[in-house]
Structures are given as structure tokens and as C-alpha cells.
Design an enzyme around this catalytic site. Structure first.
Site, mmCIF file in Angstrom:
data_model
loop_
_atom_site.group_PDB
_atom_site.id
_atom_site.type_symbol
_atom_site.label_atom_id
_atom_site.label_comp_id
_atom_site.label_asym_id
_atom_site.label_seq_id
_atom_site.Cartn_x
_atom_site.Cartn_y
_atom_site.Cartn_z
ATOM 1 N N THR A 117 0.819 -1.224 0.000
ATOM 2 C CA THR A 117 0.000 0.000 0.000
ATOM 3 C C THR A 117 0.846 1.265 0.000
ATOM 4 O O THR A 117 1.952 1.284 0.565
ATOM 5 C CB THR A 117 -0.918 0.005 1.244
ATOM 6 N N TYR A 141 -1.598 0.039 10.122
ATOM 7 C CA TYR A 141 -1.890 -0.675 8.872
ATOM 8 C C TYR A 141 -0.695 -0.555 7.911
ATOM 9 O O TYR A 141 -0.157 -1.558 7.429
ATOM 10 C CB TYR A 141 -3.170 -0.111 8.234
#
Ligand code: UDP
Length: 327
Positions: A117, A141
Site C-alpha cells: 500500500t 496498517y
């Protein structure tokens, strides 16, 4: 036909990847714990219900299906939730991935395509986000995904694991044929929440922060169509199978849109008003995340063809009106 192990194949991106893999002549074997995925979304190959935290179950799927490669999507992926429950994110994402990568190495399956990501870059105003950019995630995350990238690199040195890492920007849209689409419960992503507000399933969309240092005060993101994104994964798989070695690629279009611009485009596509209320910033959000790289286009030959904002919202809107999963 070659089996590809697809972790998270019952999820939003994983299910679209399974369709793309099947179209490319592979058999996608979905391994998913159904915590955030949907069995209804597994339409393109076999399904094994299992959890990456269960190493025995992971070894068993390698033994049963002898996959030639892995596409690893399974993860918890909500920035806000990761700020509230960091332990869950570290355990699920990092320990689960470690089990998978160790099992792959033990099974001699050395090609792994990994879903990372742009959140690994963190908030870096005025820095072009290309693959060489420093990774300074500002939420658990992003940090968990960065850690998995590091695990892959160390397993290459020790065990010959070759990996293509894709750092996604914001994924949107749905399969234009309506076979699979985006369906999270609870939903947290901008476009599906906005479409819920458009058709009255929720009162309004809350804009998370209007005081960012951007032209209209709302966050900027680079949105990419899920079908374009998964096409890149098939190219990444072919790259590995051709022996081209480990590589990192950003997947974004290079165009950034503010939250308000996405709202305006949704009003145009749906021909309806989007009810909005302005709220405070969401903890963990970066001001601007836009890809500054064309590496995937240059090296993989990737061509995003459906990633205009209007195409993504049109496809998301069609799915929103017709598609759903119940199990
Ligand atoms: N966003 C928002 N309201 C919402 C959900 C998201 O204003 O109800 C904003 C969020 O702050 C971010 C952008 O929309 O700037 C995209 O958020 P999303 O959760 O879809 O993806 P993320 O960027 O967190 O991966």
C-alpha cells in the site's frame, strides 16, 4: 492448468484478481477466513476456508493444490481501525503473512505477488511518491504492510522467494460485468459510503476533515480501478514466471482528487445530490497520496484503461444498485 493460491480471494480486490487469473488461463485457489470476505464472491475457482494464523491449514493448502505462485491479498486494511486495534493488525497481517511466506518456501513455491500500500510511504508533503521514496508509515496498517515487504526481502536472501510488491493507491470501481464488486461490512471507504448516501441507505456522507492544506481543504487521493489494478497483478505474475526477479511497483494513475471532487463527480454520474456533512479529521489519514511513478507502465506494460473518476464511479454505482453478497 496452473494453480495460483489467492489469499483473500473472497475479498474485494482478491475476487476481481481471481476473475482476471481465470481469464488469463490460471486456476485461482481462494484461501480466505471469511472474516471480511464473502463466499458468494468466490466464483472462479476452488475455495478453501482457512486462516493464515493456522500454519497447519496453510501447509495443507500448498500440499493439496501445489500452486505455482501465490497472490497474497488477505489482510485487515482499515487505517482508522488499525489506530484503535494495533495488536490485531500486527498479528493478523504480519504473523499471518509470515506463516504464508514460510509455508511457500517450505513447499518450494517461490513466486509471490504481494498486495502492499501507499500507506507505507506516510505523509510526505511535496515528495514525489515513487518506489524509491522513504517508507515512513503513520498508522499500524501501513507499518504492518512495510514489515511484510521486509519479510519478503529477507526470505529472498535466505530461501530464494521472488516477489512482486504492488503498492496500491486508492482502489475503486467494480467488475463491469457485475459478477463481483466492493462490499464491506461495515463499509468505511469513500465511494461506497457516498453511494449509500446518494440512494438513502445512510443519511449523509461525513467528510473527514476540511482543514487540510489542499485547494479545497479535503484530502487528496489517487484512485485506480480495481480491474486495472488486478490486470497489473497478472502482469506481475507473468514477470515472476519469466524469471525477471523481485520488483516493487506503485499502482496509481498519478492524478489526485480531493474528497470534494469525488463527491462532485458522483453527483454527475448518479444525477443525484450527495448529502454531506463536514466532520473532523480521521486519525491516521495522510493529507495527500498520489503516485509519482510510471514504473508499472514502463516495465510491466501496464495500461490503466478504466481508471477515470467517472468510469470508476459508474461501475461502482452499477454494482451498488444490482450486486450484493449474503454469505
Ligand atoms: N473519507 C471521508 N469520509 C468517509 C470515508 C473516507 O471523507 O466516510 C475520506 C478519507 O479521509 C480519505 C478518502 O476519503 O481522505 C479516502 O478514504 P478511504 O477510507 O476510502 O481510503 P483510504 O485512503 O483510507 O485508503
Amino acid at each position: 492448468m496452473k494453480n495460483i493460491l489467492v489469499t483473500g480471494g473472497a475479498g474485494y480486490i482478491g475476487s476481481h484478481a481471481c476473475k482476471a487469473l481465470r481469464t488469463a488461463g490460471f486456476v485461482p485457489v481462494t484461501f480466505d477466513n471469511l472474516v471480511t470476505g464473502w463466499q458468494d464472491a468466490v466464483k472462479f475457482g476452488p475455495f478453501v476456508k482457512g486462516d493464515l494464523l493456522d500454519r497447519g491449514a496453510v501447509d495443507a493448502v500448498f500440499a493439496q493444490y501445489a500452486p505455482v505462485a501465490v497472490m497474497h491479498f488477505a489482510a485487515l486494511s482499515q487505517v482508522g481501525e488499525s489506530m484503535q486495534e494495533p495488536g490485531r493488525y500486527w498479528r493478523n497481517n504480519v504473523v499471518g503473512s509470515l506463516n504464508l511466506i514460510e509455508a511457500a518456501a517450505a513447499a518450494g513455491c517461490t513466486d509471490i505477488v504481494f498486495s502492499s500500500t501507499c500507506a507505507t510511504y506516510g505523509d510526505q508533503d511535496n515528495v514525489v511518491l515513487d518506489e524509491s521514496c522513504a517508507q515512513r508509515p503513520i498508522n499500524p496498517y501501513g507499518a504492518s504492510k512495510r514489515a511484510i515487504e521486509e519479510i519478503l526481502r529477507s526470505f529472498e536472501d535466505a530461501h530464494g522467494i521472488k516477489h512482486v510488491i504492488f503498492r496500491y493507491f486508492n482502489v475503486a470501481g467494480a467488475d463491469p460485468d457485475g459478477e463481483v464488486g466492493e462490499f464491506h461490512q461495515p463499509e468505511t471507504h469513500l465511494i461506497p459510503l457516498m453511494l449509500d448516501a446518494v440512494d438513502g441507505k445512510r443519511d449523509a456522507l461525513t467528510i473527514y476533515g476540511t482543514d487540510y492544506d489542499t485547494p479545497d481543504g479535503t484530502c487528496i487521493r489517487d484512485y485506480v480501478h480495481v480491474c486495472d489494478l488486478v490486470d497489473a497483478h497478472v502482469l506481475g505474475l507473468e514477470w515472476l514466471r519469466a524469471g525477471k526477479g523481485s520488483r516493487v511497483f506503485n499502482l496509481g494513475t498519478g492524478s489526485g482528487f480531493t474528497v470534494r471532487e469525488v463527491i462532485d463527480q458522483s453527483a454527475l454520474v448518479t444525477n443525484r445530490t450527495v448529502p454531506v456533512v463536514e466532520g473532523p479529521r480521521r486519525e491516521g489519514d495522510c493529507t495527500k497520496l498520489v503516485s509519482g511513478s510510471t514504473r508499472a507502465e514502463r516495465e510491466l506494460g501496464w495500461k490503466p484503461v478504466r481508471s477515470s473518476l467517472s468510469s470508476m464511479i459508474t461501475d461502482a454505482w452499477r454494482w451498488h444498485q444490482t450486486g450484493t453478497y449474503t454469505a
